[in-house]
Enzyme design. Sequence first.
Site, PDB file in Angstrom:
ATOM      1  N   GLU A   1       0.699  -1.147   0.038  1.00  0.00           N
ATOM      2  CA  GLU A   1       0.025   0.003  -0.011  1.00  0.00           C
ATOM      3  C   GLU A   1       1.056   1.145   0.039  1.00  0.00           C
ATOM      4  O   GLU A   1       0.594   2.281   0.133  1.00  0.00           O
ATOM      5  CB  GLU A   1      -1.010  -0.154   1.135  1.00  0.00           C
ATOM      6  CG  GLU A   1      -0.492  -0.239   2.602  1.00  0.00           C
ATOM      7  CD  GLU A   1      -1.635  -0.320   3.632  1.00  0.00           C
ATOM      8  OE1 GLU A   1      -1.917   0.860   4.047  1.00  0.00           O
ATOM      9  OE2 GLU A   1      -2.113  -1.343   3.835  1.00  0.00           O
TER      10      GLU A   1
ATOM     11  N   CYS B   1      -3.272  -5.019   3.909  1.00  0.00           N
ATOM     12  CA  CYS B   1      -2.242  -5.854   4.245  1.00  0.00           C
ATOM     13  C   CYS B   1      -1.799  -7.007   3.652  1.00  0.00           C
ATOM     14  O   CYS B   1      -0.990  -7.923   3.915  1.00  0.00           O
ATOM     15  CB  CYS B   1      -2.040  -5.655   5.856  1.00  0.00           C
ATOM     16  SG  CYS B   1      -1.829  -4.152   6.541  1.00  0.00           S
TER      17      CYS B   1
ATOM     18  N   HIS C   1      -1.541 -12.629  10.342  1.00  0.00           N
ATOM     19  CA  HIS C   1      -1.376 -11.482  10.260  1.00  0.00           C
ATOM     20  C   HIS C   1      -1.132 -10.613  11.640  1.00  0.00           C
ATOM     21  O   HIS C   1      -2.007 -10.973  12.499  1.00  0.00           O
ATOM     22  CB  HIS C   1      -2.308 -10.525   9.534  1.00  0.00           C
ATOM     23  CG  HIS C   1      -2.152  -8.978   9.097  1.00  0.00           C
ATOM     24  ND1 HIS C   1      -0.995  -8.814   8.658  1.00  0.00           N
ATOM     25  CD2 HIS C   1      -2.814  -7.788   9.439  1.00  0.00           C
ATOM     26  CE1 HIS C   1      -0.934  -7.435   8.523  1.00  0.00           C
ATOM     27  NE2 HIS C   1      -1.828  -6.818   9.051  1.00  0.00           N
TER      28      HIS C   1
END
Lengths: 351, 136
Positions: A81, A113, A235
């Site tokens: 990003e 992400c 994550h």
Amino acid sequence: MTGIVSYGAYVPRYRIKPEEIGRVWGANGAAMGKGLMITQKSVPAPDEDTVTIATTAARDMLDRVPEVNPADIGAVYIGSESHPYAVKPTSSIVAEAIGATPNMTAADLEFACKAGTAGIQAGMGLVASGMVKYAVAIGADTSQGAPGDALEYSASAGGAAYLIGNENCIATINKTLSFTTDTPDFWRREGMMYPVHGGRFSGEPAYFRHVTSAAKMMMEAMGTTPADYNYVVLHQPNGKFPTRAAKMLGFSDEQLAPGLLTPVIGNTYSGAVPLGLAHVLDQAKPGDRILVTSYGSGAGSDAFDITVTDEIARFKRDNAPILDKILADPVYIDYAIYAKFKETIKMPEEE
Amino acid sequence: MAMVSAREWREIPGRYNLIGSKCGCCGKIFFPSRSFCPDCRRAGIGKMEPFKLSRKGEVYSFSINHEYSGFNGRMMPYAVAFIRNDDGVMLAGQLVDVDLDKIEIGMRVKAVMRKLNEDGAAGVIHYGFKFVPDNE
Ligand SMILES: [Zn+2]
């Protein structure tokens, strides 16, 4: 069978601690760090960006498989990003820098992400179908948190690259699946410098719902339980979320710890799960089984069921530095240097 | 206005990947790439081949620059060095991510890709090689 042929990882050398960020904004940085389970975060040098981080990771990846001809790479996907250009792909620059051009396809991917793991999935499809011999998937970011915002304590920089192929895999990817919904927990509009997050909304219905759903769907599909895995990589926007999600799913701290780097490098966004998996592969042995689940705001999770093969014993891992070596010997900077690096100090106009 | 010259675009293989040239006649390696060997002259014509230089080498000489200079303004002071790479070719470049008081002649380094410059906030970003300590 389709899987990981090689990998490489990179994290910039500079670090800042939450205490130092808190000192500047009159906040309790130590408490902030403790709440997030982050002791420090990585900071890119002024001459580093997503292109240079991705290139370094990808070159290390190729150094470990000298028998692979870069010209056989048929696809390069880079998830981030923080692509340096709004228009002009990161992937074509990196593809050139690893000698994969010109007979190949390339594209930049965005999904908060999880764009890096989305690239692994796209690469798997091309490789498994025989359209390309090798695909490169990279997750890398130099993420920004608004000064003084909670995100400033975690947003960091780093990335990892994966070479996906059908032969000589050090780890086979037994299955991948995803869980995706329209959930506005975090966003950044075009032209805005910093992202906006939905506060508490970013927890329960976003991160935890998607990560645990994808992981449970995977275990159901594979007929496995947490006890079947040596490692779990989730994550990690901070240390707290993956620790809680692992517990909710029934994984132990021992299964989670090797793939959890955020406490010492911060949230590397698209780099987070690729880096966590790289740290696991740095120490994995034949037969080890790994459950991986990424998360991208907006929102979705990609899950992977991975088995390490005998090939890893022959793998030339030492042709590039492992993460523990890359993370050793950091340089700590104060907030003034951090602001200078981040270009939040205005410099004189160039001629 | 910021532009990328045709010459700069042609130099990308050299700046990104240390692609030089090797004379097929006498074996001498050149960087940047040359189309003509000054030693072999006419005998070497048409025998120059692209040659990928090793990214590893050692510090041959260095100096620390304290003069404010454009893009490096946020990295002051910074080190510039001559690196003798493992093919024996001399390369000039910046030495970064290094403790300035620990740079030594003979120190092992490797070439990495970094931002060299950018043409303002709207212009092109120029990438190329710099050197970092090689701790392997
Ligand atoms: Zn010659």
